[in-house]
Design a protein around this motif. Structure first.
Motif, mmCIF file in Angstrom:
data_model
loop_
_atom_site.group_PDB
_atom_site.id
_atom_site.type_symbol
_atom_site.label_atom_id
_atom_site.label_comp_id
_atom_site.label_asym_id
_atom_site.label_seq_id
_atom_site.Cartn_x
_atom_site.Cartn_y
_atom_site.Cartn_z
ATOM 1 N N VAL A 1 0.827 -1.207 0.000
ATOM 2 C CA VAL A 1 0.000 0.000 0.000
ATOM 3 C C VAL A 1 0.856 1.250 0.000
ATOM 4 C CG1 VAL A 1 -1.682 1.339 1.322
ATOM 5 C CG2 VAL A 1 -1.979 -1.133 1.067
ATOM 6 N N THR A 2 1.883 1.294 0.828
ATOM 7 C CA THR A 2 2.639 2.534 0.999
ATOM 8 C C THR A 2 3.761 2.729 -0.005
ATOM 9 O OG1 THR A 2 4.171 1.543 2.602
ATOM 10 C CG2 THR A 2 2.136 2.542 3.463
ATOM 11 N N GLN A 3 4.125 1.653 -0.753
ATOM 12 C CA GLN A 3 5.234 1.781 -1.684
ATOM 13 C C GLN A 3 4.876 1.527 -3.142
ATOM 14 O OE1 GLN A 3 8.988 0.009 -0.527
ATOM 15 N NE2 GLN A 3 8.414 -0.007 1.620
ATOM 16 N N GLU A 4 3.720 0.897 -3.392
ATOM 17 C CA GLU A 4 3.414 0.551 -4.782
ATOM 18 C C GLU A 4 2.030 0.987 -5.244
ATOM 19 O OE1 GLU A 4 4.428 -3.381 -6.218
ATOM 20 O OE2 GLU A 4 5.730 -3.733 -4.490
ATOM 21 N N LEU A 5 1.074 1.108 -4.344
ATOM 22 C CA LEU A 5 -0.323 1.285 -4.737
ATOM 23 C C LEU A 5 -0.610 2.742 -5.114
ATOM 24 C CD1 LEU A 5 -2.991 -0.230 -5.025
ATOM 25 C CD2 LEU A 5 -3.465 0.263 -2.621
ATOM 26 N N PRO A 6 -0.954 3.006 -6.377
ATOM 27 C CA PRO A 6 -1.238 4.385 -6.799
ATOM 28 C C PRO A 6 -2.394 4.997 -6.006
ATOM 29 C CG PRO A 6 -0.887 2.981 -8.712
ATOM 30 C CD PRO A 6 -0.979 2.071 -7.518
ATOM 31 N N CYS A 7 -2.342 6.309 -5.856
ATOM 32 C CA CYS A 7 -3.291 6.996 -4.982
ATOM 33 C C CYS A 7 -4.698 7.108 -5.561
ATOM 34 C CB CYS A 7 -2.755 8.383 -4.625
ATOM 35 S SG CYS A 7 -1.388 8.315 -3.433
ATOM 36 N N ASP A 8 -4.918 6.656 -6.786
ATOM 37 C CA ASP A 8 -6.280 6.700 -7.322
ATOM 38 C C ASP A 8 -7.076 5.446 -6.991
ATOM 39 O OD1 ASP A 8 -4.928 4.898 -8.984
ATOM 40 O OD2 ASP A 8 -6.046 5.504 -10.774
ATOM 41 N N TRP A 9 -6.485 4.489 -6.265
ATOM 42 C CA TRP A 9 -7.103 3.177 -6.102
ATOM 43 C C TRP A 9 -8.386 3.243 -5.277
ATOM 44 C CZ3 TRP A 9 -7.900 -0.098 -1.816
ATOM 45 C CH2 TRP A 9 -7.432 0.384 -0.584
ATOM 46 N N GLN A 10 -9.308 2.328 -5.583
ATOM 47 C CA GLN A 10 -10.547 2.173 -4.833
ATOM 48 C C GLN A 10 -10.721 0.760 -4.285
ATOM 49 O OE1 GLN A 10 -12.910 3.759 -8.254
ATOM 50 N NE2 GLN A 10 -13.920 5.031 -6.707
ATOM 51 N N ALA A 11 -10.224 -0.235 -5.026
ATOM 52 C CA ALA A 11 -10.338 -1.632 -4.601
ATOM 53 C C ALA A 11 -9.061 -2.363 -4.988
ATOM 54 C CB ALA A 11 -11.554 -2.302 -5.248
ATOM 55 N N LEU A 12 -8.703 -3.346 -4.152
ATOM 56 C CA LEU A 12 -7.468 -4.103 -4.369
ATOM 57 C C LEU A 12 -7.709 -5.567 -4.031
ATOM 58 C CD1 LEU A 12 -4.321 -4.440 -4.670
ATOM 59 C CD2 LEU A 12 -4.174 -3.842 -2.243
ATOM 60 N N SER A 13 -7.401 -6.456 -4.971
ATOM 61 C CA SER A 13 -7.460 -7.897 -4.720
ATOM 62 C C SER A 13 -6.059 -8.390 -4.373
ATOM 63 C CB SER A 13 -7.978 -8.647 -5.956
ATOM 64 O OG SER A 13 -7.756 -10.044 -5.816
ATOM 65 N N LEU A 14 -5.961 -9.203 -3.324
ATOM 66 C CA LEU A 14 -4.664 -9.739 -2.910
ATOM 67 C C LEU A 14 -4.343 -11.067 -3.577
ATOM 68 C CD1 LEU A 14 -4.689 -8.945 0.932
ATOM 69 C CD2 LEU A 14 -3.804 -7.569 -0.967
ATOM 70 N N HIS A 15 -5.250 -11.562 -4.439
ATOM 71 C CA HIS A 15 -5.021 -12.885 -5.041
ATOM 72 C C HIS A 15 -5.958 -13.022 -6.236
ATOM 73 C CE1 HIS A 15 -3.498 -17.044 -4.711
ATOM 74 N NE2 HIS A 15 -4.729 -17.460 -5.029
ATOM 75 N N SER A 16 -5.483 -12.651 -7.420
ATOM 76 C CA SER A 16 -6.343 -12.613 -8.604
ATOM 77 C C SER A 16 -5.902 -13.663 -9.619
ATOM 78 C CB SER A 16 -6.284 -11.222 -9.243
ATOM 79 O OG SER A 16 -7.136 -11.141 -10.360
ATOM 80 N N LYS A 17 -6.838 -14.542 -9.978
ATOM 81 C CA LYS A 17 -6.547 -15.606 -10.944
ATOM 82 C C LYS A 17 -6.858 -15.137 -12.367
ATOM 83 C CE LYS A 17 -7.531 -19.440 -7.778
ATOM 84 N NZ LYS A 17 -6.263 -20.168 -7.870
ATOM 85 N N CYS A 18 -6.121 -15.694 -13.322
ATOM 86 C CA CYS A 18 -6.287 -15.338 -14.732
ATOM 87 C C CYS A 18 -6.234 -13.814 -14.901
ATOM 88 C CB CYS A 18 -7.585 -15.875 -15.306
ATOM 89 S SG CYS A 18 -7.949 -17.605 -14.930
ATOM 90 N N PRO A 19 -5.161 -13.166 -14.435
ATOM 91 C CA PRO A 19 -5.138 -11.699 -14.420
ATOM 92 C C PRO A 19 -5.168 -11.107 -15.826
ATOM 93 C CG PRO A 19 -2.951 -12.569 -13.957
ATOM 94 C CD PRO A 19 -3.891 -13.742 -13.956
ATOM 95 N N PHE A 20 -5.936 -10.040 -15.980
ATOM 96 C CA PHE A 20 -6.061 -9.354 -17.266
ATOM 97 C C PHE A 20 -5.931 -7.860 -17.002
ATOM 98 C CE2 PHE A 20 -8.204 -7.212 -20.700
ATOM 99 C CZ PHE A 20 -7.849 -7.937 -21.830
ATOM 100 N N GLY A 21 -5.097 -7.210 -17.791
ATOM 101 C CA GLY A 21 -4.872 -5.772 -17.631
ATOM 102 C C GLY A 21 -3.421 -5.455 -17.903
ATOM 103 N N HIS A 22 -2.780 -4.724 -16.993
ATOM 104 C CA HIS A 22 -1.382 -4.335 -17.165
ATOM 105 C C HIS A 22 -0.658 -4.430 -15.827
ATOM 106 C CE1 HIS A 22 -1.632 -2.530 -21.268
ATOM 107 N NE2 HIS A 22 -2.896 -2.357 -20.916
#
Length: 648
Positions: free
Chosen positions: A525-546
């Motif tokens: 959260v404090t070193q990687e998560l951009p400040c525009d975030w609203q939701a975060l999954s800690l374990h996502s299967k078949c990831p799609f995006g960037h």
């Protein structure tokens, strides 16, 4: 095996009192994690106790009694900075960095964690995102495998336990066969498949074969048990792999000085070079906010027709050929990811196995994860050698900012008991949130009254549409609607609790968080998560995006699939979800609009729904390939699916 609670201040290691004085310090616990000192902490400065001291003699007798009884320290009484050490000893032997074999060399093989780490480091070097202590290697866009391996070996990271072999060496004399030293038990090895069988079937149906194992047993514990039973398919587990990004990667100020970031008020913010000072302590101001588009996956007309015929011949798809869908992408998802549900694989591995299992002559190269080299790596979930200062900061941050809830049906007593055990081992305080069982009388009406389901939602119409679209294969939608309602209830729970914390972390009841979840989440959260975030999954299967950082993807809708299918098939799982409480109403508004659309029941799955609206909800995720990562799944089965079938 769980530590005995009666051994609250003892370890089974022999203390070295001959050369080290015992000291009274701050936290009232006995530190046996350091080989060079034995300390008793008690709130503040330390003072040494002489060997003639009555207190010393008393403590010595107490410790000896514990050692004689072969008892261990209860993890519940350990300080936060010892949580990782206890976890490491349980799951990875000695813990910490893997021992380096100074006299041996080895060229890492493609299936080795070291090989993944080497490839990742080379890619990162090329993008000039390496920590300052490695800058002597920067500027080389064609770093050799040997140089990258040497850096990782030097720091004991990424599973690189051997130095690289030089061209002058006689490889037949010096090269080591790692398989004779330890067994990584990675997919698709025979040992890996055996461990998976034990966890899924062996413990459930043949408990007498494995009396020391249980539902909470880890891969490493099963592997050691198989070795002790003389199973030839497995060797002893390899030492834990350390996350290579922790020390070697920093998103330095050089990368962002000219890249302004929008904060929540629309103002421009610049990185001050210190990534440990997040705005509001709920994000990383130096992490760039990127405006990204969904990856476009294209197959030729000929390839697409061939892929459809292969899928139809195996009854994976039914109906007539639709030229608007990318059937090769459907094949990669099905044979590469969906049938590898418990496996933690990279897309590259999944695509290769899809070609084999689907019996395709070939599949086009498709990239569902942009910039995949940054985060689609198993080793990036490796353990971290946290410092005491980091652990102290992490615990203080976590206690101030994060509330934990576990969503579980009240009747799931066995699951709740295992959740309690998992949470105790991870030093996490939490609250159960009752799930909603739509089989109960008036459950739908009560959910409407609570505001979880809109009054306008026509359940019968949604059910009829689901059967029409072939969802009857998976039973009714009773369990799915209950699951969605339960998640909406849990999301709002953080706004009701006092004191209100800015972040809510919601687990499902079939996962165990990692023992170092607290520092992992603090770092993320404090070193990687951009400040525009609203939701975060800690374990996502078949990831799609960037991939946007070593541990994060920016989730985006899979627009290669029709909207009428809710862009279905990727970014699965609500195992562990983090939400900002000041954004949760906006998130729910966007989700409910698609979840309770009777004409598109595929959106009833909340994980699918959130991914479908990720072009408007700022949604990030940790790829599930990262191992051990933030959590591990327990083989509990799906309560949602069970209810669906029982209600069909």
């Amino acid at each position: 095996m769980a530590a005995s609670h009666s051994s609250s201040f003892c370890h089974d290691a022999t203390p070295h009192f001959d050369s080290v004085p015992l000291r009274i310090c701050e936290d009232n616990w006995l530190d046996r994690d350091r080989l060079d000192e034995t300390r008793l902490y008690r709130r503040g400065s330390c003072r040494s106790l002489g060997r003639g001291s009555v207190v010393f003699v008393f403590l010595l007798l107490a410790v000896c009694a514990c050692v004689a009884a072969k008892l261990r320290v209860s993890p519940l009484l350990a300080r936060p900075q010892d949580q990782v050490s206890l976890h490491s000893r349980r799951h990875h032997g000695s813990g910490g960095k893997a021992p380096k074999l100074e006299g041996s060399c080895q060229r890492p093989r493609p299936e080795d964690p070291c090989y993944q780490s080497v490839q990742w480091l080379i890619d990162m070097m090329q993008e000039h995102q390496v920590a300052s202590h490695s800058r002597r290697h920067r500027g080389s866009s064609n770093m050799s495998l040997e140089t990258a391996q040497s850096i990782l070996f030097e720091h004991g990271l990424g599973g690189c336990r051997y130095r690289p072999c030089t061209s002058a060496e006689d490889l037949h004399k010096y090269q080591v066969n790692q398989s004779s030293d330890c067994d990584s038990a990675l997919w698709p090895s025979e040992c890996y498949e055996r461990i998976k069988w034990v966890l899924h079937d062996g413990i459930t149906y043949h408990q007498d074969w494995y009396p020391t194992l249980g539902k909470l047993s880890t891969h490493e514990e099963v592997q050691r048990e198989l070795v002790s039973l003389g199973r030839k398919s497995c060797g002893l587990p390899c030492p834990a792999v350390l996350d290579p990004s922790e020390q070697l990667l920093k998103l330095s100020s050089d990368d962002y000085d000219d890249r302004p970031v929008d904060d929540d008020d629309g103002k421009k913010a610049h990185d001050d070079g210190n990534r440990l000072k997040p705005r509001g302590n709920v994000c990383a101001p130096s992490a760039p906010i990127q405006h990204l588009s969904s990856p476009v996956l294209e197959s030729s007309t000929e390839d697409n027709a061939v892929c459809f015929r292969v899928l139809a011949s195996q009854s994976v798809v039914t109906g007539s050929y639709d030229a608007h869908r990318n059937w090769c992408w459907v094949g990669i998802k099905h044979f590469g990811c969906h049938i590898h549900w418990p496996d933690r694989l990279r897309w590259q591995q999944m695509a290769a196995d899809a070609t084999k299992k689907g019996q395709f002559s070939s599949l086009p190269s498709l990239s569902p994860l942009g910039n995949a080299n940054v985060c689609d790596q198993q080793v990036l979930g490796g353990i971290v050698d946290w410092s005491p200062d980091q652990l102290k900061q992490a615990r203080a941050w976590f206690d101030e900012h994060v509330a934990i809830y576990v969503l579980s049906l009240p009747a799931s007593t066995d699951r709740r008991a295992r959740v309690n055990e998992c949470m105790k081992e991870a030093f996490l305080e939490f609250e159960f949130v009752d799930g909603i069982d739509m089989r109960q009388p008036d459950a739908l009406q009560r959910a409407r009254q609570e505001g979880l389901i809109p009054d306008s939602f026509d359940f019968q119409q949604a059910q009829a549409e689901a059967y029409k679209q072939g969802m009857g294969t998976f039973g009714s939608i009773v369990g799915t609607v209950g699951c969605a309602s339960g998640h909406f209830r849990a999301q709002l729970q953080g706004r009701k609790a006092l004191p209100v914390r800015p972040l809510s972390l919601i687990f499902e009841d079939d996962v165990c968080p990692s023992h170092d979840l607290i520092p992992r989440l603090w770092r993320l959260v404090t070193q990687e998560l951009p400040c525009d975030w609203q939701a975060l999954s800690l374990h996502s299967k078949c990831p799609f995006g960037h991939c946007v950082s070593p541990h994060l993807t920016r989730v985006l809708p899979d627009t290669n699939e029709p909207k009428s299918r809710c862009y279905h098939g990727v970014n699965y799982g609500f195992y562990g979800m983090l939400y900002r409480m000041d954004e949760i109403q906006a998130v729910q508004k966007a989700m409910k609009r698609v979840v309770f659309d009777e004409t598109n029941p595929l959106c009833l799955d909340v994980d699918v729904a959130l991914a479908a609206v990720s072009d408007e909800v700022r949604y990030y995720a940790v790829p599930s390939v990262q191992d051990p990562g933030f959590l591990r799944e327990l083989d509990e089965g799906s309560a949602r699916v069970t209810i669906n079938f029982q209600s069909r």
